[in-house]
Design a protein around this motif. Sequence first.
Motif, PDB file in Angstrom:
ATOM      1  N   CYS A  46       5.450 -33.072 -38.576  1.00 49.08           N
ATOM      2  CA  CYS A  46       5.928 -33.613 -39.738  1.00 49.08           C
ATOM      3  C   CYS A  46       7.439 -33.054 -39.838  1.00 49.08           C
ATOM      4  N   PRO A 168       4.598 -43.481 -51.350  1.00 51.39           N
ATOM      5  CA  PRO A 168       4.853 -43.799 -49.899  1.00 51.39           C
ATOM      6  C   PRO A 168       6.256 -43.298 -49.405  1.00 51.39           C
ATOM      7  N   HIS A 169       7.560 -43.366 -50.208  1.00 50.82           N
ATOM      8  CA  HIS A 169       8.652 -43.188 -49.999  1.00 50.82           C
ATOM      9  C   HIS A 169       8.678 -41.613 -49.795  1.00 50.82           C
ATOM     10  N   LEU A 171       6.223 -39.539 -48.904  1.00 49.64           N
ATOM     11  CA  LEU A 171       5.315 -39.432 -47.707  1.00 49.64           C
ATOM     12  C   LEU A 171       6.216 -39.722 -46.381  1.00 49.64           C
ATOM     13  N   ARG A 172       7.071 -40.772 -46.419  1.00 46.20           N
ATOM     14  CA  ARG A 172       7.880 -41.021 -45.337  1.00 46.20           C
ATOM     15  C   ARG A 172       9.072 -39.941 -44.914  1.00 46.20           C
ATOM     16  N   VAL A 173       9.483 -39.556 -46.049  1.00 49.11           N
ATOM     17  CA  VAL A 173      10.519 -38.490 -45.948  1.00 49.11           C
ATOM     18  C   VAL A 173       9.821 -37.271 -45.127  1.00 49.11           C
ATOM     19  N   ASP A 175       7.403 -37.338 -43.092  1.00 50.10           N
ATOM     20  CA  ASP A 175       6.584 -37.699 -42.027  1.00 50.10           C
ATOM     21  C   ASP A 175       5.330 -37.614 -41.919  1.00 50.10           C
ATOM     22  N   ARG A 176       4.535 -37.884 -43.233  1.00 50.64           N
ATOM     23  CA  ARG A 176       3.158 -37.797 -43.310  1.00 50.64           C
ATOM     24  C   ARG A 176       2.790 -38.953 -42.777  1.00 50.64           C
ATOM     25  N   THR A 177       1.470 -39.305 -42.037  1.00 61.94           N
ATOM     26  CA  THR A 177       0.958 -40.290 -41.574  1.00 61.94           C
ATOM     27  C   THR A 177       0.050 -41.122 -42.328  1.00 61.94           C
ATOM     28  N   THR A 179      -2.001 -42.951 -45.523  1.00 61.93           N
ATOM     29  CA  THR A 179      -1.543 -43.670 -46.557  1.00 61.93           C
ATOM     30  C   THR A 179      -1.735 -43.280 -48.176  1.00 61.93           C
ATOM     31  N   THR A 206      10.469 -32.908 -52.784  1.00 64.22           N
ATOM     32  CA  THR A 206      10.827 -33.579 -51.567  1.00 64.22           C
ATOM     33  C   THR A 206      12.147 -34.374 -51.913  1.00 64.22           C
TER      34      THR A 206
END
Length: 416
Positions: A46, A168-169, A171-173, A175-177, A179, A206
């Motif tokens: 992450c 979702p956005h 989690l993307r920052v 780097d979580r995989t 959903t 975040t």
Amino acid sequence: MDPMPSALPAGEAVPADGSLPAHALQAVAGRPLGFYLHVPYCASRCGYCDFNTYTAAELRIGSGADAVLASRDTYADNLVAEVRLARAVLGDDPRPVETVFVGGGTPTLLPAADLVKAVAAIRDEFGLADGAEVTTEANPDSVDPAYLAELRAGGFTRVSFGMQSARPHVLRVLDRTHTPGRPEACVAEAHAAGFDHVNLDLIYGTPGESDDDWRATLDAALGAGPDHVSAYALIVEDGTGLARRIRRGEIAPTDDDQHADRYLMTEEALTAAGFSWYEVSNWATSAAARCRHNDLYWRGADWWGAGPGAHSHVGGVRWWNGKHPAAYARSLGEGRSPGVGREVLSDEDRRVERIMLELRLADGCPLNLLAPAGARVASRAVDEGLLEEDAHRRGRAVLTLRGRLLADALVRDMVD
């Protein structure tokens, strides 16, 4: 809260057999004993993480016939070997183990049978106390109902899922995989497997997270029905992918005021849902739902940390293992302690650490631990609304809600 600092401190050498000074093993009967088991493997790193973790299935040191591999397939055997070393070092210590915490990394990248095997070694060598707490961390995308059922049947009593956010956005920052929605489903699967105690780990602050994003995360977490929630402000550690992105100007960091606002939102939402704080970053629905293993750290009890980079503490002696999994495997394979450094804490060290840790708890710390300068700071903190006035009159320093927002700074002032 894992005993896994990102950088190892300096210290004196650990004896090859891991033996401890005689004084560390005196008067053990009054101190709880726990085990931390570190699993250093992750499917991916992450962007905010600076823990001692590795993404390769096998890690190598050396070459040719002298090469040593640290494979996930044999990792549980290394943990078992260190548990047996602990039994040899602690000798006839009569204490059964009160708590076991398996952290990482991603412990649930190992087969459930491997985690059960490591805990069984603790049971065989030391015994588990009646009602012992046995926890594992888990990534939501690394478990399924059958896996959780196997853990429960193997003696695990508690599971902690890394949810972090429902958006979702965000989690993307990070780097979580997983959903969105998967952590909530995991809570239901854990309950169905027979787990009474389930934690969700959340991260606020975040970059790019709005108040509405955080409110949605809290709503989703509470809707899942855990009995424990941990919520931590994102700390951007040097050397992480997230720190590099911020340095390049790709994303903007979250400021302290935003962190404070999110903490207040957290306190309000969790309290309304029947949770109570018992440590600055931890809330539970009852005393039984609190994480007893973390409480063991906060109150300076004894624990043995097994695994690469893990830290241990017994009777005022603290030591730490080397960080590389292959070097860790080599040491144990050669019959040597994997410890690479240790320190003997002075009475002053232990006094300061008690203040730093116990002040973060809902019942605070005794005022008689404070030096005169610290006592003056505590009196001013009462006047400033940072410490509870009634508790201060009873001889304890207990944080107010505003004090929790400034806990780190207040602790520094009280121990300086």
